[in-house]
Design an enzyme around this catalytic site. Structure first.
Site, PDB file in Angstrom:
ATOM      1  N   GLU A 110       0.832  -1.185  -0.082  1.00  0.00           N
ATOM      2  CA  GLU A 110      -0.002  -0.146   0.122  1.00  0.00           C
ATOM      3  C   GLU A 110       1.007   1.170   0.001  1.00  0.00           C
ATOM      4  O   GLU A 110       1.953   1.272   0.656  1.00  0.00           O
ATOM      5  CB  GLU A 110      -0.785  -0.068   1.365  1.00  0.00           C
ATOM      6  CG  GLU A 110      -2.430  -0.545   1.079  1.00  0.00           C
ATOM      7  CD  GLU A 110      -3.073   0.848   0.485  1.00  0.00           C
ATOM      8  OE1 GLU A 110      -2.596   1.637  -0.502  1.00  0.00           O
ATOM      9  OE2 GLU A 110      -4.236   0.782   0.402  1.00  0.00           O
ATOM     10  N   ASP A 111       0.501   2.338  -0.528  1.00  0.00           N
ATOM     11  CA  ASP A 111       1.240   3.718  -0.621  1.00  0.00           C
ATOM     12  C   ASP A 111       0.830   4.255   0.964  1.00  0.00           C
ATOM     13  O   ASP A 111       1.724   4.888   1.672  1.00  0.00           O
ATOM     14  CB  ASP A 111       0.565   4.491  -1.568  1.00  0.00           C
ATOM     15  CG  ASP A 111      -0.889   4.853  -1.679  1.00  0.00           C
ATOM     16  OD1 ASP A 111      -1.658   3.841  -0.917  1.00  0.00           O
ATOM     17  OD2 ASP A 111      -1.366   5.627  -2.447  1.00  0.00           O
ATOM     18  N   ASP A 114      -4.790   5.128   5.935  1.00  0.00           N
ATOM     19  CA  ASP A 114      -5.338   6.069   6.423  1.00  0.00           C
ATOM     20  C   ASP A 114      -6.636   5.781   7.358  1.00  0.00           C
ATOM     21  O   ASP A 114      -6.285   5.481   8.533  1.00  0.00           O
ATOM     22  CB  ASP A 114      -6.013   7.050   5.452  1.00  0.00           C
ATOM     23  CG  ASP A 114      -6.531   8.499   5.653  1.00  0.00           C
ATOM     24  OD1 ASP A 114      -6.236   9.130   6.532  1.00  0.00           O
ATOM     25  OD2 ASP A 114      -7.358   8.762   4.867  1.00  0.00           O
ATOM     26  N   LYS A 142      -0.942   6.887   8.700  1.00  0.00           N
ATOM     27  CA  LYS A 142      -1.447   7.974   9.359  1.00  0.00           C
ATOM     28  C   LYS A 142      -1.911   7.546  10.796  1.00  0.00           C
ATOM     29  O   LYS A 142      -3.246   7.065  10.871  1.00  0.00           O
ATOM     30  CB  LYS A 142      -2.540   9.027   8.837  1.00  0.00           C
ATOM     31  CG  LYS A 142      -2.201   9.443   7.589  1.00  0.00           C
ATOM     32  CD  LYS A 142      -3.240  10.287   6.848  1.00  0.00           C
ATOM     33  CE  LYS A 142      -3.101  10.725   5.401  1.00  0.00           C
ATOM     34  NZ  LYS A 142      -4.083  11.451   4.888  1.00  0.00           N
ATOM     35  N   PHE A 163      -2.926  15.786   4.477  1.00  0.00           N
ATOM     36  CA  PHE A 163      -3.032  15.422   3.018  1.00  0.00           C
ATOM     37  C   PHE A 163      -1.783  15.615   2.203  1.00  0.00           C
ATOM     38  O   PHE A 163      -1.243  16.814   2.182  1.00  0.00           O
ATOM     39  CB  PHE A 163      -4.342  16.064   2.586  1.00  0.00           C
ATOM     40  CG  PHE A 163      -4.367  15.293   1.215  1.00  0.00           C
ATOM     41  CD1 PHE A 163      -5.382  14.158   0.864  1.00  0.00           C
ATOM     42  CD2 PHE A 163      -3.951  15.710  -0.196  1.00  0.00           C
ATOM     43  CE1 PHE A 163      -5.319  13.397  -0.130  1.00  0.00           C
ATOM     44  CE2 PHE A 163      -4.345  15.364  -1.525  1.00  0.00           C
ATOM     45  CZ  PHE A 163      -4.744  13.919  -1.476  1.00  0.00           C
ATOM     46  N   ILE A 164      -1.114  14.404   1.727  1.00  0.00           N
ATOM     47  CA  ILE A 164       0.268  14.576   1.104  1.00  0.00           C
ATOM     48  C   ILE A 164      -0.062  14.074  -0.433  1.00  0.00           C
ATOM     49  O   ILE A 164      -0.858  13.461  -0.848  1.00  0.00           O
ATOM     50  CB  ILE A 164       1.166  13.712   1.707  1.00  0.00           C
ATOM     51  CG1 ILE A 164       0.596  12.268   1.957  1.00  0.00           C
ATOM     52  CG2 ILE A 164       1.342  14.192   3.283  1.00  0.00           C
ATOM     53  CD1 ILE A 164       1.761  11.170   2.203  1.00  0.00           C
ATOM     54  N   ASP A 170      -1.729  10.854  -5.121  1.00  0.00           N
ATOM     55  CA  ASP A 170      -2.307  11.818  -5.890  1.00  0.00           C
ATOM     56  C   ASP A 170      -3.221  12.655  -5.269  1.00  0.00           C
ATOM     57  O   ASP A 170      -3.788  12.691  -4.222  1.00  0.00           O
ATOM     58  CB  ASP A 170      -2.907  11.247  -7.107  1.00  0.00           C
ATOM     59  CG  ASP A 170      -4.204  10.573  -6.751  1.00  0.00           C
ATOM     60  OD1 ASP A 170      -4.270   9.818  -5.894  1.00  0.00           O
ATOM     61  OD2 ASP A 170      -5.148  10.833  -7.334  1.00  0.00           O
ATOM     62  N   ARG A 176       1.278  12.013  -8.936  1.00  0.00           N
ATOM     63  CA  ARG A 176       1.911  10.978  -8.619  1.00  0.00           C
ATOM     64  C   ARG A 176       3.389  11.042  -9.107  1.00  0.00           C
ATOM     65  O   ARG A 176       4.290  10.090  -8.622  1.00  0.00           O
ATOM     66  CB  ARG A 176       1.073  10.001  -9.212  1.00  0.00           C
ATOM     67  CG  ARG A 176      -0.246   9.557  -8.953  1.00  0.00           C
ATOM     68  CD  ARG A 176      -0.768   8.160  -9.375  1.00  0.00           C
ATOM     69  NE  ARG A 176      -2.215   8.173  -9.304  1.00  0.00           N
ATOM     70  CZ  ARG A 176      -2.947   7.617  -8.473  1.00  0.00           C
ATOM     71  NH1 ARG A 176      -2.246   7.531  -7.224  1.00  0.00           N
ATOM     72  NH2 ARG A 176      -4.281   7.954  -8.210  1.00  0.00           N
TER      73      ARG A 176
HETATM   74  P1  IMP Z   1      -7.901   4.190   3.727  1.00  0.00           P
HETATM   75  O1  IMP Z   1      -8.701   3.233   3.003  1.00  0.00           O
HETATM   76  O2  IMP Z   1      -8.766   5.379   4.361  1.00  0.00           O
HETATM   77  O3  IMP Z   1      -6.852   3.601   4.511  1.00  0.00           O
HETATM   78  O4  IMP Z   1      -7.056   4.972   2.480  1.00  0.00           O
HETATM   79  C1  IMP Z   1      -6.072   4.604   1.651  1.00  0.00           C
HETATM   80  C2  IMP Z   1      -6.201   5.082   0.489  1.00  0.00           C
HETATM   81  O5  IMP Z   1      -6.449   6.448   0.426  1.00  0.00           O
HETATM   82  C3  IMP Z   1      -4.681   5.066   0.034  1.00  0.00           C
HETATM   83  O6  IMP Z   1      -4.272   3.869  -0.818  1.00  0.00           O
HETATM   84  C4  IMP Z   1      -4.502   6.454  -0.729  1.00  0.00           C
HETATM   85  O7  IMP Z   1      -4.641   5.951  -2.094  1.00  0.00           O
HETATM   86  C5  IMP Z   1      -5.784   7.199  -0.424  1.00  0.00           C
HETATM   87  N1  IMP Z   1      -5.118   8.305   0.325  1.00  0.00           N
HETATM   88  C6  IMP Z   1      -5.033   8.212   1.885  1.00  0.00           C
HETATM   89  N2  IMP Z   1      -4.606   9.370   2.257  1.00  0.00           N
HETATM   90  C7  IMP Z   1      -4.058  10.057   1.429  1.00  0.00           C
HETATM   91  C8  IMP Z   1      -3.206  11.207   1.195  1.00  0.00           C
HETATM   92  O8  IMP Z   1      -2.998  12.083   2.306  1.00  0.00           O
HETATM   93  N3  IMP Z   1      -2.870  11.834   0.056  1.00  0.00           N
HETATM   94  C9  IMP Z   1      -3.402  10.897  -1.212  1.00  0.00           C
HETATM   95  N4  IMP Z   1      -4.224   9.634  -1.025  1.00  0.00           N
HETATM   96  C10 IMP Z   1      -4.484   9.307   0.239  1.00  0.00           C
HETATM   97 MG    MG Z   2      -4.007   3.692  -2.772  1.00  0.00          MG
END
Ligand code: IMP
Ligand code: MG
Length: 186
Positions: A110-111, A114, A142, A163-164, A170, A176
């Site tokens: 995963e990138d 969150d 995070k 937010f990054i 992206d 990206r």
């Molecule tokens: P989650 O499902 O809320 O954990 O979100 C994960 C996905 O949301 C990541 O794989 C990202 O693609 C996107 N994401 C979460 N935070 C950020 C951010 O700060 N910048 C850009 N994309 C984000």
């Molecule tokens: Mg992602």
């Protein structure tokens, strides 16, 4: 050392320098070392699957691939939950497409984690598809937001709830390709 650009604009928002590429690469070195240690026993018959979540993890996955030394299979799956700078809470994506996960060890790449909705959905789907073991390897987390039970086995870096963009991440499809990480100007 290269100096990071002061400020960038994507769509309607400004972003400022946050994590330089050199620091990101060092963090990836450390995570790859852990993977190489933990999967040193892997054989061709039992090659773990590195599963890259598209699109955000593509740059991280490429850097990891260069560094892992055990036999492995590379796959990618499109997952998405974000619109603009906010999580929608609904994870879209399908892992089943044309691959048999039965009895396999899977390392989800995963990138960023969150809310954790993506990682929870993926872990559940992979187990339902018969994966023997699912590990999570993320470039970023995070910790102030993440409140799920799924263990994050490999984490390269922790960041506050900002937010990054950059290094694969992206803002509405832009940013990206930036090799450093930038944060939304507050
Ligand atoms: P989650 O499902 O809320 O954990 O979100 C994960 C996905 O949301 C990541 O794989 C990202 O693609 C996107 N994401 C979460 N935070 C950020 C951010 O700060 N910048 C850009 N994309 C984000
Ligand atoms: Mg992602």
């Amino acid at each position: 050392m290269e100096i990071m650009e002061k400020k960038i604009t994507l769509h309607d928002k400004s972003f400022v320098p946050f994590i330089p590429n050199e620091e990101i690469e060092k963090a990836i070195d450390a995570v790859a070392e852990q993977l190489n240690r933990d999967f040193a026993d892997a054989t061709e018959a039992d090659a773990p699957i590195l599963l890259c979540t598209l699109n955000g993890a593509v740059m991280f996955a490429a850097e990891l691939l260069k560094r892992v030394s055990f036999p492995c299979i590379f796959k990618a799956a499109k997952m998405s939950s974000y619109v603009g700078t906010n999580s929608t809470g609904v994870v879209q994506g399908d892992l089943a497409a044309g691959f048999n996960y039965k009895g396999k060890r899977v390392i989800v790449i995963e990138d960023i984690v969150d809310t954790g909705n993506t990682i929870v959905a993926m872990t559940k789907q992979l187990k339902a598809l018969g994966a023997k073991e699912v590990k999570v390897c993320t470039l970023l987390v995070k910790p102030d937001v993440y409140d799920k039970d799924v263990k994050l086995d490999y984490v390269a870096m922790e960041i506050p709830n900002r937010f990054i963009v950059g290094f694969g991440l992206d803002y509405d499809d832009l940013g990206r390709n930036i090799k450093d990480i930038y944060v939304l100007e507050s």
